[in-house]
Design an enzyme around this catalytic site. Structure first.
Site, PDB file in Angstrom:
ATOM      1  N   CYS A 158       0.937  -1.108  -0.010  1.00 42.12           N
ATOM      2  CA  CYS A 158      -0.125  -0.019   0.091  1.00 42.12           C
ATOM      3  C   CYS A 158       0.837   1.109   0.149  1.00 42.12           C
ATOM      4  O   CYS A 158       1.503   1.659  -1.014  1.00 42.12           O
ATOM      5  CB  CYS A 158      -1.046   0.134   1.370  1.00 42.12           C
ATOM      6  SG  CYS A 158      -2.329   0.977   0.774  1.00 42.12           S
ATOM      7  N   HIS A 182      -3.594  -5.515   1.201  1.00 38.50           N
ATOM      8  CA  HIS A 182      -3.573  -5.814   2.475  1.00 38.50           C
ATOM      9  C   HIS A 182      -3.783  -7.200   2.587  1.00 38.50           C
ATOM     10  O   HIS A 182      -4.754  -7.930   1.938  1.00 38.50           O
ATOM     11  CB  HIS A 182      -4.334  -5.026   3.498  1.00 38.50           C
ATOM     12  CG  HIS A 182      -3.852  -3.415   3.492  1.00 38.50           C
ATOM     13  ND1 HIS A 182      -2.738  -3.459   3.919  1.00 38.50           N
ATOM     14  CD2 HIS A 182      -4.482  -2.646   2.844  1.00 38.50           C
ATOM     15  CE1 HIS A 182      -2.459  -1.949   3.968  1.00 38.50           C
ATOM     16  NE2 HIS A 182      -3.722  -1.412   3.290  1.00 38.50           N
TER      17      HIS A 182
END
Length: 491
Positions: free
Chosen positions: A330, A429
């Site tokens: 991310c 994630h």
């Protein structure tokens, strides 16, 4: 509201174990009832994406899983994600609402009460029991008129309350007694029991203290829970401080996770702890000689990138390029690229930032919009790490602002790898929850060191059942059932 359907778990302070106790109760009570968790307001950078793309605190997602149900935004209607400089992003019913300072947030707190009532009512309509969690310490007397998660939830539901104290850091009797004395009378009258958590040693030495606490307050102690290692994801970054070299075990593979100042979703890496020594390295710490480096997610990519550069950690990471795998998740993925152009979304002012230059991507923040979605992707990377699982499927979830360009995606249309296949970035994630990815990485690292790859040792017992068994053994469950208007067996 029907108080018999609600139970509120409050604490004397942050990190006393409220989330874990709610998780265990959700598992125990769900054996015979439809149970849902609830936390009015959560402040955490560890979040979860629901099936319909809503963002909530990871603790409520875990509690829902323990209850055997799908997480929903009603279980955590307000999520605050600190960005730094006393500003937090406010997530309302799973959607980004605004960036607010503490003062401006509390000035508009009345607007939130209708949201909470709506969420609680929808949960009450669909479930038999709602196990609710407070936040921080219940006796924050400066916040009573503005608090929605402790005093606010207590007054909104008039529910029976269990107060939890942590004995590990000392002062538990004073904390429990002092909290009771400071609670408003209309809330204090509903406190039906104490739980003492995280005790190491023989609980019989506490007996005289427990007796006196009960005599002074008229409130029973429901039990003393032992200190033991939970195998459920951590709630927030406070838990990083609890991770010790003992937790890292005797693994020969060494993975360094950069502990960014605004680190988020560090639970991404907890699955690796079963197979490798996972170290969380502060920016001013010695990086050592890791076998792999991971740059995690962050609530503010540009600010953490600036700190990474200024601290010298960026240079240390670059020095390992070509020798060890360097992974970014991310915000960490965004930092690995050539540049980040921020139109005032991340930092408040438009600016351009140079990245680490390890991946050929550029990232742009040009809208106050967040991508929140669960995804399933196919691996299309033939490098030395992921080549052995090329074509296999991975699952994860995305929580990010900004868009990145990539001419060599790794997971479907997501992510990027360099030509060596040793530098990999992704928005996914939960990547290491996928056993194929987890094993591919650790196998590569082990074999590179001349070690024999050994499969991870996964205990047979479900972690939620493990927690529930400990609580059944140590707590006066019949009294807790009585608080909920249930029979002595919880039926």
């Amino acid at each position: 509201m029907n108080t018999k359907k609600h139970l509120l778990i409050l604490g004397t302070a942050s990190h006393v174990g409220k989330s874990a106790i709610v998780t265990g109760l959700c598992r125990i009570l769900s054996a015979n009832h439809k149970v849902a968790p609830f936390k009015a307001q959560n402040m955490s950078l560890n979040s979860w994406i629901t099936q319909d793309g809503k963002e909530i605190g990871i603790a409520q997602a875990i509690q829902a899983m323990a209850a055997g149900i799908e997480p929903t935004a009603d279980m955590n209607p307000v999520l605050l994600k600190p960005k730094g400089d006393r500003v937090s992003q406010v997530i309302l019913l799973g959607e980004p609402y605004a960036d607010k300072s503490a003062g401006s947030y509390y000035d508009s707190i009345e607007e939130t009460h209708d949201v909470l009532r709506g969420s609680l009512q929808r949960l009450a309509d669909g479930y038999d029991i709602i196990v609710m969690e407070g936040a921080g310490g219940a006796a924050e007397i400066n916040l009573y008129e503005r608090d929605i998660v402790n005093i606010g939830t207590a007054r909104l539901t008039d529910a029976p309350i269990i107060l939890v104290g942590d004995i590990e850091r000392g002062g538990v009797f004073a904390s429990l007694y002092g909290t009771i004395e400071l609670l408003p009378e209309d809330v204090r009258k509903n406190v039906c029991g104490f739980i003492i958590n995280k005790f190491r040693g023989d609980p019989t030495i506490l007996e005289s203290g427990l007796t006196e606490l009960e005599e002074r307050t008229g409130i029973p102690v429901l039990g003393v829970l032992p200190h033991f290692k939970l195998r459920i994801p951590s709630e927030d970054s406070v838990s990083i401080g609890d991770k010790s070299s003992e937790d890292a075990g005797v693994h020969d593979v060494d993975i360094a996770v950069i502990r960014l100042p605004r680190i988020s979703n560090f639970t991404d890496f907890e699955p690796l702890e079963r197979m490798a020594k996972v170290r969380y390295v502060d920016l001013d710490d010695d990086l050592g000689t890791p076998d792999a480096i991971i740059i995690p997610g962050t609530k503010n990519t540009t600010s953490d990138l600036h700190d990474l550069m200024e601290s010298g950690m960026a240079g240390k990471i670059r020095s390992f390029n070509g020798n060890v795998p360097i992974l970014g998740i991310c915000g960490g993925y965004q930092m690995l690229g050539n540049s980040i152009v921020d139109s005032g979304i991340e930092g408040g002012e438009s600016d351009r930032f140079e990245g680490l230059g390890l991946l050929d991507i550029d990232t742009v923040f040009d809208a106050y919009e967040k991508r929140t979605v669960q995804v399933t992707k196919t691996i299309n990377e033939c490098g030395p790490i992921l080549g052995c699982i090329n074509g296999e499927v991975v699952k994860g979830y995305e929580i990010h602002m900004g868009m990145s360009t990539s001419n060599r995606p790794v997971f479907g249309d997501d992510g990027c790898a360099d030509e060596s296949g040793l530098v990999i970035g992704t928005y996914l994630h939960g990547l290491f929850e996928n056993q194929n990815v987890r094993h591919a990485l650790v196998r590569y690292l082990a074999e590179k060191k001349g070690l024999v790859f050994e499969d991870e040792d996964i205990p047979d017992i479900d972690p939620y059942d493990e927690l529930a068994d400990v609580m059944r053994e140590r707590l006066d469950m019949p009294r807790i059932y009585e608080m909920l208007g249930l029979g002595p067996e919880g039926l």
